[in-house]
Write a protein that holds these residues in place. Structure first.
Motif, PDB file in Angstrom:
ATOM      1  N   ARG A 229    -121.049 118.331  -3.746  1.00 19.18           N
ATOM      2  CA  ARG A 229    -120.150 119.417  -4.155  1.00 19.18           C
ATOM      3  C   ARG A 229    -119.914 119.394  -5.653  1.00 19.18           C
ATOM      4  N   ASP A 231    -121.836 118.168  -8.048  1.00 15.93           N
ATOM      5  CA  ASP A 231    -123.046 118.608  -8.761  1.00 15.93           C
ATOM      6  C   ASP A 231    -123.179 120.131  -8.725  1.00 15.93           C
ATOM      7  N   TYR A 232    -122.933 120.705  -7.568  1.00 12.45           N
ATOM      8  CA  TYR A 232    -123.074 122.157  -7.443  1.00 12.45           C
ATOM      9  C   TYR A 232    -121.971 122.881  -8.220  1.00 12.45           C
ATOM     10  N   GLU A 235    -122.921 122.995 -11.722  1.00  8.30           N
ATOM     11  CA  GLU A 235    -124.044 123.918 -11.895  1.00  8.30           C
ATOM     12  C   GLU A 235    -123.576 125.364 -11.995  1.00  8.30           C
ATOM     13  N   GLN A 277    -124.548 127.245   1.324  1.00  7.23           N
ATOM     14  CA  GLN A 277    -125.211 126.036   0.832  1.00  7.23           C
ATOM     15  C   GLN A 277    -125.342 124.995   1.938  1.00  7.23           C
ATOM     16  N   ARG A 280    -127.734 122.122   1.432  1.00  4.87           N
ATOM     17  CA  ARG A 280    -127.245 121.140   0.459  1.00  4.87           C
ATOM     18  C   ARG A 280    -126.304 120.145   1.151  1.00  4.87           C
TER      19      ARG A 280
END
Length: 404
Positions: A229, A231-232, A235, A277, A280
């Protein structure tokens, strides 16, 4: 109570030419500057400033767009050496420093209000008490990354700094009358000198509800979901909780999931990116289920247990803590300060848990100084703490004698 109003709402400065012209006007004026910053906490991942407001008597109010302007070296050069007035400065210093704005002299009106003994220290309450004006605060939690910013938001932002210098003067008068100007100066300097917090070794352990997750394997799943979470969120520059709430991570870590279909069917797994996601999140769960790097049941970060457990875990520390607290409360009431401003609660807990080997006024003062206490705090509290610690050493003997 009349409502605070602006003669005109400033526009947002987002060009280099206008920015340099504003800097020139601010440099030509004199006296302290009021500074504020608006972020998009709860909306964006970053804590960057999306609006910076500056007011100086003789120049007026300027609203700067940091993403458009970039670095603020010229503004720092123009006002860097004068006193900056902020409300709750610790909330804004980081994002100001990120763009090159860093005061050397500070007056914090929120902290000053606490030290002056005001019962409410939010900016709206302080403006009411010091200036007799009502300050609307309905946009404090807005998404300041919005473009264009609505005029009502700009009015709100400008008022935050246009009134701040008058508030500063009223609070300074109260501090002077109460003999607290030196105390305030030390506290303001400590805010500026406080280093940035060190990153947590295991930030995922701050998940709300993580204490309900049992077993190292389930904790590993929670950790991998948190990392995915985070990292996303970086991003897409979105607040992590808006993508996948903590409750969803905890629910997935606790549930017996055998497939991505099981995860998609989990009703308590919610959030705007919970299904978009799903690949992911399932990859993170699989990583947690397969890893050999299992987290410990408890955090590895050094900490002291909560005082409510001290009676069982360290009766000596518990006696010290129970002896110190009423003494500090009495001192704080005597000088009309919140007890948490007299001495930081964390400092109180740490010195009670691990006192110096020899209890003297000097050793207590040195320990407090090492923890970060200011000179005025040490002067006000060291004697009382030493007395409480000596009394705590005698308590078992007295209890035994009274029972014989």
């Amino acid at each position: 109570m009349p409502t605070a109003r602006l003669a005109r709402t400033p526009h947002v400065i987002d060009s280099r030419e206008e920015y340099l012209a504003a800097v020139a006007e601010l440099a030509a004026a004199s006296g302290p500057v009021a500074v504020d910053a608006e972020r998009a906490s709860g909306f964006r991942y970053s804590q960057r400033a999306y609006l910076i407001q500056v007011f100086r008597r003789g120049a007026g109010t300027f609203l700067f767009d940091p993403p458009a302007i970039g670095a603020f070296a010229e503004l720092q050069a123009a006002i860097g050496e004068v006193e900056w007035v902020l409300h709750a400065a610790s909330q804004d210093l980081s994002c100001l420093r990120e763009v090159g704005l860093d005061p050397v002299l500070l007056f914090d009106t929120e902290l000053g209000a606490r030290l002056a003994g005001m019962p409410r220290v939010g900016l709206g309450a302080v403006v009411e008490e010091t200036l007799g004006l009502h300050l609307a605060k309905e946009h404090s939690a807005a998404d300041w990354s919005t473009r264009p910013l609505p005029d009502s938001w700009l009015t709100y932002a400008a008022l935050d700094v246009e009134l701040l210098l008058d508030v500063r003067d009223r609070i300074a008068e109260r501090l002077e009358e109460a003999g607290k100007s030196t105390i305030a100066a030390q506290e303001f300097a400590a805010v500026l000198a406080k280093p940035a917090a060190e990153p947590k070794a295991e930030p995922w352990r701050r998940l709300s509800g993580i204490s309900t997750v049992r077993g190292q394997r389930a904790l590993a799943v929670a950790r991998e979901l948190w990392r995915a979470r985070d990292d996303y969120a970086q991003e897409v520059d979105t607040s992590p909780g808006r993508l996948l709430p903590d409750a969803s991570i905890v629910a997935a870590a606790r549930a017996p999931l055998a497939s991505k279909r099981d995860l998609a069917a989990l009703k308590t797994f919610m959030g705007r990116a919970s299904r978009a996601q799903i690949d992911r999140w399932w990859a993170a769960i699989e990583a947690g289920l397969a890893t050999d790097d299992l987290p410990a049941h408890r955090s590895s970060e050094e900490s002291i247990p909560p005082p409510r457990s001290w009676a069982d875990r360290s009766p000596e520390a518990d006696r010290r803590y129970r002896g110190v607290r009423p003494r500090l409360q009495a001192i704080a009431e005597g000088i009309d300060l919140p007890v948490e401003n007299l001495l930081t609660p964390e400092h109180v807990r740490r010195i009670c848990w691990a006192p110096p080997a020899e209890i003297t006024l000097q050793s207590i003062g040195e320990t407090l100084s090492g923890l970060g206490a200011r000179p005025w705090q040490i002067d006000a509290t060291a004697q009382a703490i030493a007395e409480a610690f000596v009394e705590a050493l005698q308590e078992p003997v007295e209890a035994s004698e009274s029972g014989s």
